[in-house]
Design a protein around this motif. Structure first.
Motif, PDB file in Angstrom:
ATOM      1  N   THR A  38       0.837  -1.197   0.000  1.00  0.00           N
ATOM      2  CA  THR A  38       0.000   0.000   0.000  1.00  0.00           C
ATOM      3  C   THR A  38       0.872   1.248   0.000  1.00  0.00           C
ATOM      4  O   THR A  38       2.091   1.184   0.225  1.00  0.00           O
ATOM      5  CB  THR A  38      -0.903   0.026   1.242  1.00  0.00           C
ATOM      6  N   GLY A  60      -3.302  -4.101   2.643  1.00  0.00           N
ATOM      7  CA  GLY A  60      -4.512  -3.287   2.702  1.00  0.00           C
ATOM      8  C   GLY A  60      -5.138  -3.129   4.070  1.00  0.00           C
ATOM      9  O   GLY A  60      -5.489  -2.015   4.480  1.00  0.00           O
ATOM     10  N   VAL A  61      -5.309  -4.223   4.803  1.00  0.00           N
ATOM     11  CA  VAL A  61      -5.916  -4.130   6.134  1.00  0.00           C
ATOM     12  C   VAL A  61      -4.953  -4.600   7.213  1.00  0.00           C
ATOM     13  O   VAL A  61      -5.350  -4.815   8.360  1.00  0.00           O
ATOM     14  CB  VAL A  61      -7.239  -4.930   6.212  1.00  0.00           C
ATOM     15  N   SER A 119      -3.098  -7.463   7.149  1.00  0.00           N
ATOM     16  CA  SER A 119      -3.075  -8.920   7.328  1.00  0.00           C
ATOM     17  C   SER A 119      -2.034  -9.640   6.483  1.00  0.00           C
ATOM     18  O   SER A 119      -1.981 -10.871   6.489  1.00  0.00           O
ATOM     19  CB  SER A 119      -4.457  -9.484   6.999  1.00  0.00           C
ATOM     20  N   THR A 156      -0.490   0.020  11.081  1.00  0.00           N
ATOM     21  CA  THR A 156      -1.149   0.950  10.168  1.00  0.00           C
ATOM     22  C   THR A 156      -1.982   1.976  10.915  1.00  0.00           C
ATOM     23  O   THR A 156      -2.004   3.153  10.551  1.00  0.00           O
ATOM     24  CB  THR A 156      -2.041   0.176   9.181  1.00  0.00           C
ATOM     25  N   SER A 182       0.879  -5.371  12.466  1.00  0.00           N
ATOM     26  CA  SER A 182       0.691  -4.154  11.678  1.00  0.00           C
ATOM     27  C   SER A 182       0.461  -2.948  12.584  1.00  0.00           C
ATOM     28  O   SER A 182      -0.258  -3.027  13.585  1.00  0.00           O
ATOM     29  CB  SER A 182      -0.527  -4.327  10.757  1.00  0.00           C
ATOM     30  N   HIS A 207     -11.280   1.890  12.099  1.00  0.00           N
ATOM     31  CA  HIS A 207     -11.137   0.574  11.490  1.00  0.00           C
ATOM     32  C   HIS A 207      -9.664   0.257  11.173  1.00  0.00           C
ATOM     33  O   HIS A 207      -8.783   0.491  11.987  1.00  0.00           O
ATOM     34  CB  HIS A 207     -12.035   0.463  10.254  1.00  0.00           C
ATOM     35  N   GLU A 208      -9.366  -0.271   9.984  1.00  0.00           N
ATOM     36  CA  GLU A 208      -8.014  -0.733   9.664  1.00  0.00           C
ATOM     37  C   GLU A 208      -7.174   0.253   8.846  1.00  0.00           C
ATOM     38  O   GLU A 208      -5.994   0.007   8.597  1.00  0.00           O
ATOM     39  CB  GLU A 208      -8.091  -2.072   8.901  1.00  0.00           C
ATOM     40  N   ARG A 209      -7.756   1.327   8.399  1.00  0.00           N
ATOM     41  CA  ARG A 209      -7.004   2.397   7.744  1.00  0.00           C
ATOM     42  C   ARG A 209      -7.887   3.633   7.722  1.00  0.00           C
ATOM     43  O   ARG A 209      -9.092   3.534   7.506  1.00  0.00           O
ATOM     44  CB  ARG A 209      -6.594   2.017   6.313  1.00  0.00           C
ATOM     45  N   ASP A 210      -7.251   4.784   7.919  1.00  0.00           N
ATOM     46  CA  ASP A 210      -8.052   6.004   8.015  1.00  0.00           C
ATOM     47  C   ASP A 210      -7.214   7.176   7.509  1.00  0.00           C
ATOM     48  O   ASP A 210      -6.421   7.771   8.242  1.00  0.00           O
ATOM     49  CB  ASP A 210      -8.471   6.233   9.470  1.00  0.00           C
TER      50      ASP A 210
END
Length: 446
Positions: free
Chosen positions: A109, A199-200, A202, A231, A229, A317-320
């Motif tokens: 990413t 991406g998330v 994982s 992130t 991670s 969540h997992e990206r912001d």
């Protein structure tokens, strides 16, 4: 015209050092991004995440691409057209190396690449900052030694309080800077961590041996693989920003002190100035505290950006991107500004005679505490305070020396002899512990 601050070819040197700007400017940043992506392709090829021959082509393209005006124009046009921060870069590389384009930036990413780059850049930034901090520590140590016993007025609320020594004042600066140096060592243990989690977070794009790919990539780039991670875990980045708040705050405190002590009415210290330095284009005689004054705006830039950075801690969540992208501005700007804050003490003119003259101008009033304590042994503290307060007011109102009025006062004479009054008023007696405190700071290992 590129602005008045960091990006300005004229004024940029006021807001950062050349070394730090060289870390964060577009060209070196993009070159390092491409180096990271070259390493990524090579590792992916070794683990059969992408075909080995394509991995070699990607790595070659990343290292061979010429970062000229045409390249950056393509990247900028791609960004403006797509609204995506890296699509323009991918398109620009693909146009120049079609054989690598399909596998370029595979499985990573934007944040994977930029965060890995940021950790590398901040590691170098830390080294630059430590060089300047160490120079400031050396300069402060020298001032402590030279002025351990240089008596001056100690001031509270902007007014003369009690005698101190200039070395004692600088020892406080020195101790604080040493603590910052220790903090840099502590934060280093939490930085230098890479990111290639996808991406998330994982590692889903790195295949069945994703953890091995991740570790090999990080190690090859001189980074540590994270336990998981990060992130959306921005605590280490925010910690870096707030460490620089402390560093810049110390510099601003020292600068403000010098700014005040350089006033004509006080004139105890002055910034060193070259012959070419101009204080005013309308008042030729002026010798302004240019650097001391500028530490205020620099510190405010650091603090404001660190405050914005703190807002990135709550991630959704997992990206912001709403939270994370503030780093693109805040981390770079506060790191560059902090690099200009520790360059003041090496050229500082100290006027010990003026310090003593200012102390004597009080007419001996700065000895009020010493006399009060001597009287307190006989009269009690509160009674002694009231007595000395009355006498100090009388001495100030009639413009007579404090000691003279004390000796003539019958209430004082009934308790203390003239010699007993004069002894605690001696500057050397009042500042005796200042030298010991300076020695204590100079004797510390940290």
């Amino acid at each position: 015209m590129t602005g008045w601050s960091f990006g300005s070819q004229i004024y940029g040197s006021a807001w950062s050092t050349l070394a730090l700007r060289a870390l964060f400017d577009d060209l070196p940043r993009t070159r390092r991004w491409l180096d990271i992506l070259a390493t990524l392709a090579e590792v992916q090829g070794e683990f059969a995440v992408i075909p080995a021959e394509n991995a070699a082509a990607v790595a070659k393209a990343c290292r061979a691409v010429v970062l000229d005006e045409s390249f950056f124009a393509d990247v900028r046009a791609g960004y403006e057209a797509t609204g995506h921060s890296t699509a323009g870069l991918i398109q620009a590389v693909r146009r120049r190396s079609p054989e690598a384009g399909e596998w370029f930036h595979f499985g990573a990413t934007v944040q994977d690449v930029t965060v890995s780059w940021l950790m590398l850049a901040l590691d170098e930034a830390r080294e630059h900052l430590l060089v300047d901090l160490d120079r400031a520590i050396v300069a402060a140590t020298r001032l402590c030694l030279e002025h351990r016993d240089t008596v001056k007025p100690g001031r509270t609320h902007g007014r003369q309080g009690l005698p101190i020594t200039f070395g004692f004042k600088v020892a406080g600066w020195l101790a604080e800077m040493r603590r910052h140096r220790q903090r840099f060592s502590e934060v280093a243990a939490r930085m230098g961590v890479g990111q290639l989690c996808g991406g998330v977070g994982s590692l889903s794009a790195l295949g069945s041996r994703g953890l091995e790919v991740h570790q090999a990539f990080c190690e090859r780039r001189g980074l540590r693989p994270p336990a998981t991670s990060w992130t959306i875990s921005r605590d280490v980045i925010v910690e870096w920003g707030h460490l620089l708040v402390l560093v810049a705050g110390t510099a601003d405190r020292i600068g403000h002190e010098i700014y005040c002590l350089q006033r004509d009415e006080i004139d105890e210290v002055r910034e060193g100035a070259s012959r070419e330095q101009i204080g005013s284009i309308t008042m030729p005689h002026k010798r302004n505290p240019e650097l001391s004054e500028h530490l205020g705006p620099l510190s405010r830039v650091v603090c404001a950006n660190a405050a914005a950075l703190a807002e990135s801690l709550p991630h959704a969540h997992e990206r912001d991107g709403r939270a994370w992208k503030v780093e693109w501005h805040a981390v770079l700007e506060l790191s560059m500004a902090a690099g200009k804050t520790m360059q003041l003490l090496e050229r500082l003119d100290v006027d010990g005679e003026r310090m003593r003259s200012n102390l004597e101008a009080s007419g001996g009033q700065t000895g009020s505490e010493a006399v009060m304590l001597a009287l307190a042994a006989q009269l009690g503290k509160q009674t002694a305070h009231g007595l000395v307060h009355r006498i100090a007011g009388e001495a100030a109102n009639c413009g007579r020396p404090f000691c003279t009025v004390l000796v003539e006062d019958s209430a004082v004479a009934a308790v203390l002899s003239a010699a007993e009054i004069e002894h605690p008023l001696d500057d050397a007696v009042q500042t005796a512990q200042c030298g010991a405190l300076v020695d204590g700071v100079l004797g510390q290992d940290n």
